[in-house]
Design a protein around this motif. Structure first.
Motif, PDB file in Angstrom:
ATOM      1  N   LEU A  58      -0.569   1.398   0.664  1.00 48.51           N
ATOM      2  CA  LEU A  58      -0.260   2.774   1.056  1.00 48.51           C
ATOM      3  C   LEU A  58      -1.231   3.398   2.042  1.00 48.51           C
ATOM      4  O   LEU A  58      -1.079   4.567   2.400  1.00 48.51           O
ATOM      5  N   LEU A  59      -2.227   2.645   2.501  1.00 46.96           N
ATOM      6  CA  LEU A  59      -3.275   3.247   3.327  1.00 46.96           C
ATOM      7  C   LEU A  59      -2.675   4.001   4.504  1.00 46.96           C
ATOM      8  O   LEU A  59      -1.913   3.452   5.301  1.00 46.96           O
ATOM      9  N   GLY A  60      -2.990   5.266   4.595  1.00 42.62           N
ATOM     10  CA  GLY A  60      -2.495   6.086   5.698  1.00 42.62           C
ATOM     11  C   GLY A  60      -1.064   6.568   5.497  1.00 42.62           C
ATOM     12  O   GLY A  60      -0.542   7.313   6.325  1.00 42.62           O
ATOM     13  N   ARG A  61      -0.378   6.152   4.431  1.00 41.60           N
ATOM     14  CA  ARG A  61       1.005   6.575   4.197  1.00 41.60           C
ATOM     15  C   ARG A  61       1.087   7.549   3.035  1.00 41.60           C
ATOM     16  O   ARG A  61       1.950   8.425   3.005  1.00 41.60           O
ATOM     17  N   ALA A  62       0.235   7.384   2.060  1.00 43.92           N
ATOM     18  CA  ALA A  62       0.233   8.290   0.909  1.00 43.92           C
ATOM     19  C   ALA A  62      -1.113   8.163   0.207  1.00 43.92           C
ATOM     20  O   ALA A  62      -1.749   7.105   0.270  1.00 43.92           O
ATOM     21  N   ARG A  63      -1.545   9.256  -0.422  1.00 40.14           N
ATOM     22  CA  ARG A  63      -2.835   9.249  -1.110  1.00 40.14           C
ATOM     23  C   ARG A  63      -2.656   9.699  -2.555  1.00 40.14           C
ATOM     24  O   ARG A  63      -1.944  10.673  -2.835  1.00 40.14           O
ATOM     25  N   PRO A  64      -3.305   9.025  -3.470  1.00 42.58           N
ATOM     26  CA  PRO A  64      -3.174   9.383  -4.887  1.00 42.58           C
ATOM     27  C   PRO A  64      -3.453  10.870  -5.142  1.00 42.58           C
ATOM     28  O   PRO A  64      -2.743  11.518  -5.913  1.00 42.58           O
ATOM     29  N   GLY A  65      -4.468  11.411  -4.465  1.00 41.39           N
ATOM     30  CA  GLY A  65      -4.793  12.817  -4.674  1.00 41.39           C
ATOM     31  C   GLY A  65      -3.631  13.727  -4.316  1.00 41.39           C
ATOM     32  O   GLY A  65      -3.372  14.733  -4.985  1.00 41.39           O
ATOM     33  N   ASP A  66      -2.898  13.361  -3.273  1.00 33.91           N
ATOM     34  CA  ASP A  66      -1.758  14.177  -2.848  1.00 33.91           C
ATOM     35  C   ASP A  66      -0.554  14.007  -3.774  1.00 33.91           C
ATOM     36  O   ASP A  66       0.356  14.818  -3.779  1.00 33.91           O
ATOM     37  N   MET A  67      -0.549  12.905  -4.511  1.00 34.83           N
ATOM     38  CA  MET A  67       0.579  12.660  -5.425  1.00 34.83           C
ATOM     39  C   MET A  67       0.372  13.360  -6.767  1.00 34.83           C
ATOM     40  O   MET A  67       1.231  13.280  -7.638  1.00 34.83           O
ATOM     41  N   GLY A  68      -0.788  13.953  -6.947  1.00 39.01           N
ATOM     42  CA  GLY A  68      -1.028  14.662  -8.208  1.00 39.01           C
ATOM     43  C   GLY A  68      -1.956  13.938  -9.169  1.00 39.01           C
ATOM     44  O   GLY A  68      -2.148  14.395 -10.298  1.00 39.01           O
ATOM     45  N   PHE A  69      -2.526  12.815  -8.725  1.00 45.71           N
ATOM     46  CA  PHE A  69      -3.442  12.105  -9.623  1.00 45.71           C
ATOM     47  C   PHE A  69      -4.775  12.845  -9.713  1.00 45.71           C
ATOM     48  O   PHE A  69      -5.275  13.369  -8.709  1.00 45.71           O
ATOM     49  N   ARG A 109     -15.540  -0.760  10.063  1.00 51.71           N
ATOM     50  CA  ARG A 109     -14.961  -1.618  11.108  1.00 51.71           C
ATOM     51  C   ARG A 109     -13.525  -1.219  11.410  1.00 51.71           C
ATOM     52  O   ARG A 109     -13.142  -1.071  12.562  1.00 51.71           O
ATOM     53  N   LEU A 110     -12.717  -1.021  10.352  1.00 50.10           N
ATOM     54  CA  LEU A 110     -11.289  -0.793  10.585  1.00 50.10           C
ATOM     55  C   LEU A 110     -10.960   0.649  10.974  1.00 50.10           C
ATOM     56  O   LEU A 110     -10.090   0.887  11.807  1.00 50.10           O
ATOM     57  N   GLY A 111     -11.634   1.584  10.337  1.00 54.25           N
ATOM     58  CA  GLY A 111     -11.324   2.976  10.608  1.00 54.25           C
ATOM     59  C   GLY A 111      -9.886   3.320  10.242  1.00 54.25           C
ATOM     60  O   GLY A 111      -9.156   2.505   9.657  1.00 54.25           O
ATOM     61  N   ASP A 112      -9.496   4.540  10.590  1.00 54.65           N
ATOM     62  CA  ASP A 112      -8.135   5.013  10.296  1.00 54.65           C
ATOM     63  C   ASP A 112      -7.055   4.027  10.718  1.00 54.65           C
ATOM     64  O   ASP A 112      -6.188   3.645   9.928  1.00 54.65           O
ATOM     65  N   ALA A 113      -7.124   3.657  11.994  1.00 58.05           N
ATOM     66  CA  ALA A 113      -6.038   2.870  12.568  1.00 58.05           C
ATOM     67  C   ALA A 113      -5.978   1.481  11.939  1.00 58.05           C
ATOM     68  O   ALA A 113      -4.899   0.977  11.628  1.00 58.05           O
ATOM     69  N   GLY A 114      -7.138   0.890  11.739  1.00 55.33           N
ATOM     70  CA  GLY A 114      -7.152  -0.453  11.177  1.00 55.33           C
ATOM     71  C   GLY A 114      -6.676  -0.473   9.733  1.00 55.33           C
ATOM     72  O   GLY A 114      -5.944  -1.372   9.322  1.00 55.33           O
ATOM     73  N   LEU A 115      -7.086   0.520   8.965  1.00 53.06           N
ATOM     74  CA  LEU A 115      -6.660   0.581   7.564  1.00 53.06           C
ATOM     75  C   LEU A 115      -5.149   0.772   7.480  1.00 53.06           C
ATOM     76  O   LEU A 115      -4.460   0.093   6.704  1.00 53.06           O
ATOM     77  N   ALA A 116      -4.647   1.695   8.313  1.00 53.33           N
ATOM     78  CA  ALA A 116      -3.195   1.937   8.301  1.00 53.33           C
ATOM     79  C   ALA A 116      -2.439   0.681   8.724  1.00 53.33           C
ATOM     80  O   ALA A 116      -1.387   0.347   8.169  1.00 53.33           O
ATOM     81  N   ASP A 117      -2.989  -0.031   9.688  1.00 50.96           N
ATOM     82  CA  ASP A 117      -2.330  -1.253  10.152  1.00 50.96           C
ATOM     83  C   ASP A 117      -2.398  -2.355   9.095  1.00 50.96           C
ATOM     84  O   ASP A 117      -1.465  -3.148   8.957  1.00 50.96           O
ATOM     85  N   ALA A 118      -3.504  -2.395   8.345  1.00 54.75           N
ATOM     86  CA  ALA A 118      -3.606  -3.395   7.274  1.00 54.75           C
ATOM     87  C   ALA A 118      -2.465  -3.219   6.285  1.00 54.75           C
ATOM     88  O   ALA A 118      -1.814  -4.185   5.873  1.00 54.75           O
ATOM     89  N   SER A 119      -2.198  -1.968   5.909  1.00 59.30           N
ATOM     90  CA  SER A 119      -1.075  -1.724   4.992  1.00 59.30           C
ATOM     91  C   SER A 119       0.255  -2.057   5.663  1.00 59.30           C
ATOM     92  O   SER A 119       1.132  -2.669   5.042  1.00 59.30           O
TER      93      SER A 119
END
Lengths: 127, 474, 447
Positions: free
Chosen positions: B249-260, B338-348
């Motif tokens: 889910l990296l960059g697509r959704a975050r547990p904190g935003d889901m109410g966790f 190393r990955l930053g925002d873009a790399g993490l989102a791309d990994a997912s």
């Protein structure tokens, strides 16, 4: 696949069998149960003298990938434990209704037997 | 693709030879020591290889072991992605080799890095505060559930139950029990997800928390997460996020935003720190502002011109004797930086792409969807464990087998982003080849590995867990 | 390179070219990878983390830039985390990717190498302790102690809820134990120390039928070698309690075998071999009696045979573990410290039995000699405790301990302040060459 369900025994839904002989109830698990579990590698049984109430967990049977509690079909005092299973747990697989028996109980209340499944009822359950 | 693993053996001799070297163990007497005799042992018997022998022994052992760099490793739930080499170098820097009893003022670099990583993880999970102390995912769960317990106790609201879906990792159940809670197991709905109505029936004033993995172990996003969160919160419980599948889910959704309210991160899954044959990992825990006062002791905060440790007001205490698995945290820092925002989102993105592509290419049925980074295929009517053993002969590591139990003869498959299309095609070819093989072939597999099929029953019926146990047999 | 997707928009560790990505999307039947995410809009994240991507070289430079803020001190620190020289061969071999990047050995046929290494590790601990069963790792000494406390609840025939620990115990260790004791409602209580080791008479007085476990250490957190462990064993025997002994593999190479003093469980940090200083990163050792086999937490490697009748290794007795027994498991541990155990076994094998005994003896003589030299310094008395020391000792300072610690830091040395006028000093072969200069520095600040 068809499983052995001897006519002279009574059964629990949780796959234990009981054979009553002169006030003593011998208990084990069924052919179906041993097949579901797979190769039994360890059996834990209660000590002699322990008091069991029908429905109590009295032991544990383990295979490689599963653990199963064993329940007392009837109430009574443990008068015998099949210690052969400690060294040769495979007896449960090889001869579930014979040398693979687990405990013997001094039956507290014969009427409890009426609540158990008949061979036909148990056969229907596992069909 | 075919694969022959090295098989170093000592065929001529049935006796076990500890170090595959010319030398057996050596026994030395302990005498004339600087301690009185009654405080010392009499002798010590251990392997005594010379360094060249030692090097050869362990090199041979490594050749009888399969890692991520050997080939595809689509082990579902475990996220066996490539572990970047450079992160090892970062973790071994001499500047990082400091003792935990150093005063804060002399380890400002370590604290600065920890503070930065706490911040990064908070942003990635959408959490307000993060502790780095838990040394593994399960330790993170324990930390999180102890925090939930402290929160309820703080509010004079003792609760006794933790609710867990039946598809959850075994650790969730064991963690709840370790923390002294009764477990309420929630059956999955027909679609493989949490059924909100069943959840409503299961929660109440005894509910301390719901532990949830999202996407769940079938790779499915819990679409009703908002309602799930409301149900749990309305009952006064907390929502715990098991981070095992955060890599989807990296960059697509975050547990904190889901109410966790509280979550753990599996850095050895999401952030590519190596699994090390079973560990070490690290299991940082993130919490909301409200729960930050319960975090483990100590926690890093910025101070005048630097960083310092402090004890959160109502800290649960400690979950590791020192500060957790520091070298693993260094690798995590390096990977995220190393990955930053873009790399993490791309990994997912690539992890999800790979899972969906692979599922299209294999002949086994995949009963539930839409899935994300992993899917659970059914090997039925084949035995999933046998099919897995046969895959080893085709040069790939098999999926996780026979779990989750909701799928008959499950092949839980997670290719990760690290596999190329060509590699996935080879992997799919291995699935297809095994799919077409008969039961007999599967049952006798593997044949090209360092060991043939190992007798698990014998190992368990007759436990021999040391040289000494083997010796006493003969 | 040109085709590969290595723009700032991608992961450097995903090998896909744009053409491959397109072909894969086509095979799946979607236009865009975002279509594969089944996330409701209400909880979708459309922001960014604000974390910049970096090249590998820049990332390394940034990490090093931060780490260089650590002061370069020569550390005479111990108290559970020790620096022994780790040979290069251990580093090189353990970094082989077949070890480092492998998973828990659930497919033993392709994991014989790691399994054998862990089996060897278990065997080494069995030799060092004289007890029958070692698991192949807990996280650290503190969590291993916590697991021992929960073990006492599963194996002790009489119920009891008191866990007795020494008055002098690392705070962190006790704090972790308290968390493990919380679930099963155990009460952690201290018993007194006499001159840096267990006061066995006081222990015997406080022990009763409610004691589930007694924990003792050798060497103690203050570096004192325990001399009355067999008496501790007698006390626990008298009350049907578990005797849990804390130690480490270097000390156990020389000290009396735990089995010979009646220990039921041995815990401690085994990373004193294999890791060196790493900010507390450790390896929880857990060794116990064979009769408790079914109650052991964590993973166990056993010997068996493969289909060809050859010796083979496999994880065994997994029905104890969380993935099978769930809430009735012996522990929730899953990921452990297997790779650290591999390094520890390598290091122990590199030293060999004589090397281990020699190293342990050096830990005794070096502490003894350094204490004697510091005792000659004006304003400092060492060691405070009688008895034999291992690696470390406590010294009394006429100056406030904090001031001594700070003044030494200014001169490039780290020691630990125990109390207002007590400092603790630890030395191993790694600090050997620095001892002389260290003593001079202490002389400058202690008077």
């Amino acid at each position: 696949m068809s499983f052995d369900v001897p006519e002279d025994l009574r059964y629990l839904e949780s796959h234990e069998w009981v054979r009553v002989d002169d006030g003593t109830a011998r208990v084990g698990i069924t052919d179906f149960a041993q097949d579901e579990l797979g190769d039994v590698v360890f059996v834990e049984l209660p000590d002699e003298g322990e008091e069991l109430t029908a429905g109590d967990e009295f032991g544990v049977v383990e295979s490689i990938k599963a653990v199963s509690d064993v329940y007392a079909p009837v109430s009574g005092t443990v008068t015998g434990v099949n210690e052969a299973l400690f060294d040769d747990p495979e007896l449960v697989n090889e001869d579930p209704f014979g040398e693979g028996w687990m405990v013997e109980l001094e039956l507290a209340d014969e009427d409890e037997l009426d609540a158990l499944l008949s061979p036909d009822a148990y056969r229907d359950q596992i069909a | 693709m075919k694969y022959d693993q090295a098989r170093w053996t000592d065929d001529g001799d049935e006796r076990y030879e500890p170090l595959l070297s010319e030398k057996a163990n050596r026994e030395v007497e302990v005498e004339d020591s600087p301690l009185p005799d009654d405080l010392t042992r009499d002798s010590l018997e251990l392997p005594d290889p010379a360094e060249p022998e030692l090097a050869r022994h362990y090199t041979r052992l490594s050749q009888m072991n399969y890692g991520v760099e050997n080939g595809p490793f689509p082990l579902g739930s475990c996220t066996m992605k490539y572990n970047p080499s450079f992160t090892e170098d970062v973790s071994r820097r001499a500047e990082a080799a400091v003792h935990p009893d150093r005063p804060d003022s002399t380890v400002q670099g370590t604290l600065a890095l920890c503070h930065r990583l706490q911040d990064y993880l908070g942003r990635i999970g959408g959490m307000d505060a993060v502790t780095l102390q838990p040394p593994a995912g399960a330790a993170g769960e324990f930390t999180g559930i102890q925090i939930a317990k402290a929160y309820h106790q703080h509010n004079d609201d003792e609760r006794s139950e933790v609710v867990i879906p039946d598809s959850a990792h075994g650790t969730n159940f064991a963690t709840a029990a370790m923390a002294g809670y009764d477990v309420v197991e929630l059956p999955s709905g027909d679609d493989g997800r949490v059924d909100p109505e069943a959840l409503e029936a299961a929660v109440g004033e005894e509910t301390a928390a719901l532990m949830l993995t999202n996407p769940n172990t079938l790779g499915l996003f819990e679409r009703d997460i908002e309602r799930i969160a409301d149900v749990v919160h309305d009952a006064g419980g907390l929502l715990y996020y098991d981070g095992a599948n955060l890599n989807a889910l990296l960059g697509r959704a975050r547990p904190g935003d889901m109410g966790f309210d509280v979550m753990h991160y599996n850095v050895h899954k999401t952030f590519a720190t190596p699994h090390g044959g079973g560990g070490p990992g690290a299991g940082p825990v993130g919490v909301t502002d409200e729960l930050a006062q319960f975090l483990p002791d100590p926690h890093v905060q910025s101070s005048k011109g630097g960083y310092e440790y402090y004890t959160p007001d109502h800290s649960i205490g400690k979950v590791h004797g020192f500060y957790g698995n520091w070298p693993v945290l260094l690798k995590t820092f390096a990977y995220v930086t190393r990955l930053g925002d873009a790399g993490l989102a791309d990994a997912s993105a690539k992890a999800v792409l790979n899972a969906n592509y692979l599922a299209e290419q294999i002949p086994y049925e995949v009963p539930f969807g839409p899935f994300h980074h992993e899917f659970v295929a059914s090997a039925s009517p084949q035995d999933a464990a046998d099919a897995a053993k046969r895959m080893l002969d085709h040069g790939v590591h098999p999926p996780t087998t026979k779990w989750p139990e909701i799928v008959d003869e499950a092949l839980m498959t997670e290719p990760t982003e690290a596999e190329s299309k060509r590699s996935l095609d080879q992997l799919a070819a291995a699935f297809s080849a095994v799919h077409d093989e008969d039961d007999e072939t599967l049952a006798s597999a593997p044949e090209r590995t360092a060991a043939g099929r190992i007798d698990q029953v014998e190992a368990a019926r007759n436990p021999r867990l040391s040289w000494q146990a083997l010796d006493s047999e003969t | 390179m040109s085709e590969r997707d290595v723009s700032p928009t991608g992961s450097p560790y995903a090998p896909h070219t744009p053409a491959e990505t397109a072909a894969m999307l086509d095979a799946i039947g979607v236009d865009d990878v975002e279509a594969l995410f089944d996330v409701p809009d209400a909880v979708a994240f459309d922001g960014d983390f604000g974390i910049d991507a970096h090249g590998e070289r820049e990332t390394r430079r940034e990490a090093v830039r931060l780490l260089r803020r650590n002061d370069d001190l020569t550390e005479f620190l111990g108290r559970g985390h020790y620096d022994h020289y780790v040979p290069s061969v251990v580093d090189d071999l353990s970094k082989r990717s077949e070890f480092l990047t492998s998973y828990t050995q659930y497919q033993p046929e392709v994991a014989q190498g790691f399994l054998q290494a862990l089996f060897e590790y278990q065997s080494m601990l069995v030799e060092l302790t004289g007890l029958g069963v070692a698991n192949c790792s807990m996280y650290d000494a503190a969590t291993a102690l916590g697991e021992a406390a929960t073990l006492s609840q599963r194996v002790r025939s009489v119920s009891g809820d008191r866990i007795l620990v020494p008055e002098h115990l690392r705070d962190g260790k006790r704090a972790v134990l308290e968390n493990y004791a919380d679930g099963p409602d155990l009460s952690v209580e201290s018993y007194p120390m006499a001159d840096g080791q267990a006061d066995v008479d006081a222990l015997a007085e406080t022990a009763d039928e409610d004691v589930a476990m007694v924990y003792a250490e050798t060497p103690s957190v203050r570096g004192v070698v325990a001399e009355r462990l067999a008496d501790v064993g007698d006390v626990t025997d008298d009350h049907d309690a578990l005797f849990c002994l804390g130690s480490d593999p270097v000390a156990l190479s020389l000290l009396e075998r735990p089995a010979d003093v009646g220990a039921d469980v041995v815990v401690g940090d085994a990373a004193s071999l294999g890791i060196g200083t790493a900010y507390g990163f450790g390896l929880g050792m857990f060794v116990t009696r064979e009769e408790y086999l079914r109650q052991v937490p964590g993973r166990l490697v056993g010997a068996s045979d493969d289909a060809d009748g050859r010796r083979a290794y496999t994880l065994t007795l997994q029905t104890r573990e969380q993935h099978i027994r769930k809430e009735r498991a012996t522990s929730n541990i899953c990921t452990n410290q297997a790779w650290v155990a591999l390094r520890t076994a390598m290091h122990a094998a590199w030293l060999g039995p004589q090397g281990l005994v020699d190293l342990a003896e050096e830990c005794v003589t070096r502490a003894r000699d350094l204490a004697a030299e510091l005792d000659d310094v004006v304003g400092l008395q060492a060691p405070v405790h009688d008895g034999h020391h291992f690696r470390e000792f406590v010294a009394h300072t006429d100056q406030p301990a904090r001031a001594v610690v700070e003044d030494l830091a200014a001169r490039g040395y780290a020691v630990h302040a125990v109390d207002e006028h007590l400092i603790q000093v630890c030395t191993t072969e790694v600090t050997a060459a620095e001892e002389e200069a260290f003593v001079e520095a202490v002389a400058e600040v202690a008077a």
